[in-house]
Design an enzyme around this catalytic site. Structure first.
Site, PDB file in Angstrom:
ATOM      1  N   GLN A 188       0.849  -1.196   0.000  1.00  0.00           N
ATOM      2  CA  GLN A 188       0.000   0.000   0.000  1.00  0.00           C
ATOM      3  C   GLN A 188       0.887   1.249   0.000  1.00  0.00           C
ATOM      4  OE1 GLN A 188      -3.810  -0.725   2.584  1.00  0.00           O
ATOM      5  NE2 GLN A 188      -2.082  -1.515   3.740  1.00  0.00           N
ATOM      6  N   HIS A 227      -1.526   1.593  -4.301  1.00  0.00           N
ATOM      7  CA  HIS A 227      -1.969   2.977  -4.084  1.00  0.00           C
ATOM      8  C   HIS A 227      -1.096   3.990  -4.815  1.00  0.00           C
ATOM      9  CE1 HIS A 227      -4.308   1.647  -0.247  1.00  0.00           C
ATOM     10  NE2 HIS A 227      -5.001   1.477  -1.342  1.00  0.00           N
ATOM     11  N   CYS A 280       2.812  17.657 -19.201  1.00  0.00           N
ATOM     12  CA  CYS A 280       2.773  16.281 -19.696  1.00  0.00           C
ATOM     13  C   CYS A 280       3.669  16.158 -20.927  1.00  0.00           C
ATOM     14  CB  CYS A 280       1.336  15.889 -20.052  1.00  0.00           C
ATOM     15  SG  CYS A 280       1.254  14.280 -20.879  1.00  0.00           S
ATOM     16  N   ASN A 338       2.751  -6.931  13.128  1.00  0.00           N
ATOM     17  CA  ASN A 338       2.369  -5.549  13.377  1.00  0.00           C
ATOM     18  C   ASN A 338       3.008  -5.071  14.668  1.00  0.00           C
ATOM     19  OD1 ASN A 338       0.981  -4.258  11.360  1.00  0.00           O
ATOM     20  ND2 ASN A 338      -1.062  -4.844  12.077  1.00  0.00           N
TER      21      ASN A 338
END
Ligand SMILES: [Zn+2]
Length: 243
Positions: free
Chosen positions: A93, A111, A140, A206
């Site tokens: 992520q 993401h 661009c 975690n």
């Protein structure tokens, strides 16, 4: 020996992995954090980014500069080691490039990717690196527009085109495979649910027990800072992959 299918390993990671490299997100922001100085609903919101064009680019320019100062940590190097040893599929992520800088060959950034820009008009994508955005030089390269140039990061309220690949990878795991979830709150994607339903052997690493994802949805759980518990995580993984 015949026909033993290759054991797959999918490593799904979140901000906890990069926190030890000094990068944080709005969910963890403290007083000094870049995230505390901007309103994420203004600078990361697909519905109003064009209206806030300068502020959006100012925030992302500062994030790129911050990323340029950061370095991969033991958790990034561990995932890359698993990619080499076990053919691990890396899904993250995180929008930073710390896995790549640790040597990763292929990372699925669900993401987006902070060192790149994207043209919302023609779809072109190109690298800007860790540089600040400049309206003078960052039109661009394909269609020449300026106002449609956006950081190549998925904003709130914006579709995430690479979720399809992620779901394919996660949902095709079998009982023979391993899914490791490292450093994620599980608030954006229901990774605890995915782990609970998955026939694969699942690992959660975690910082501490949390409401999401829940420890009990995983077969193996390790708590601590991702970079610090990397050796324990590696021991467990080696055991699971070599069985
Ligand atoms: Zn364009």
């Amino acid at each position: 020996m015949t026909g033993t299918p290759q054991r797959r390993l999918v490593v799904f990671s979140g901000s906890g992995v990069s926190a030890d490299s000094g990068l944080d997100t709005f969910r963890t922001s403290g007083g000094e954090s870049l995230w505390a100085q901007y309103d994420p609903q203004v600078v990361c919101n697909f519905d109003c980014w064009e209206k806030n064009f300068s502020l959006v680019h100012e925030f992302y320019s500062r994030r790129r500069e911050e990323l340029g100062q950061a370095a991969p940590n033991a958790a990034h190097f561990l995932a890359v080691d698993w990619e080499r040893r076990f053919g691990a599929e890396l899904i993250t992520q995180n929008v930073d490039d710390l896995f790549e800088r640790a040597g990763a060959r292929a990372v699925l950034h669900v993401h987006g990717y902070l060192p790149a820009l994207r043209c919302m008009s023609c779809g072109a994508q190109w690298l800007i690196g860790y540089r600040r955005f400049s309206p003078e030089t960052d039109r661009c390269p394909k269609c020449g527009r300026l106002e449609s140039v956006k950081p190549n990061v998925v904003f709130f309220n914006e579709p995430a085109p690479r979720y399809a690949e992620m779901w394919r990878s996660l949902e095709s795991l079998t009982a023979n495979d391993v899914l490791a979830v490292i450093g994620t709150s599980g608030l954006v994607l229901p990774i605890g649910e995915i782990a609970r339903r998955s026939p694969a052997t699942t690992i959660l690493s975690n910082l501490r027990p949390a409401a999401s994802p829940r420890d009990r949805d995983f077969d193996h759980v390790l708590h601590g800072r991702a970079a610090e518990i990397a050796p324990d995580l590696d021991r467990l993984m080696t055991e699971l992959m070599d069985r």
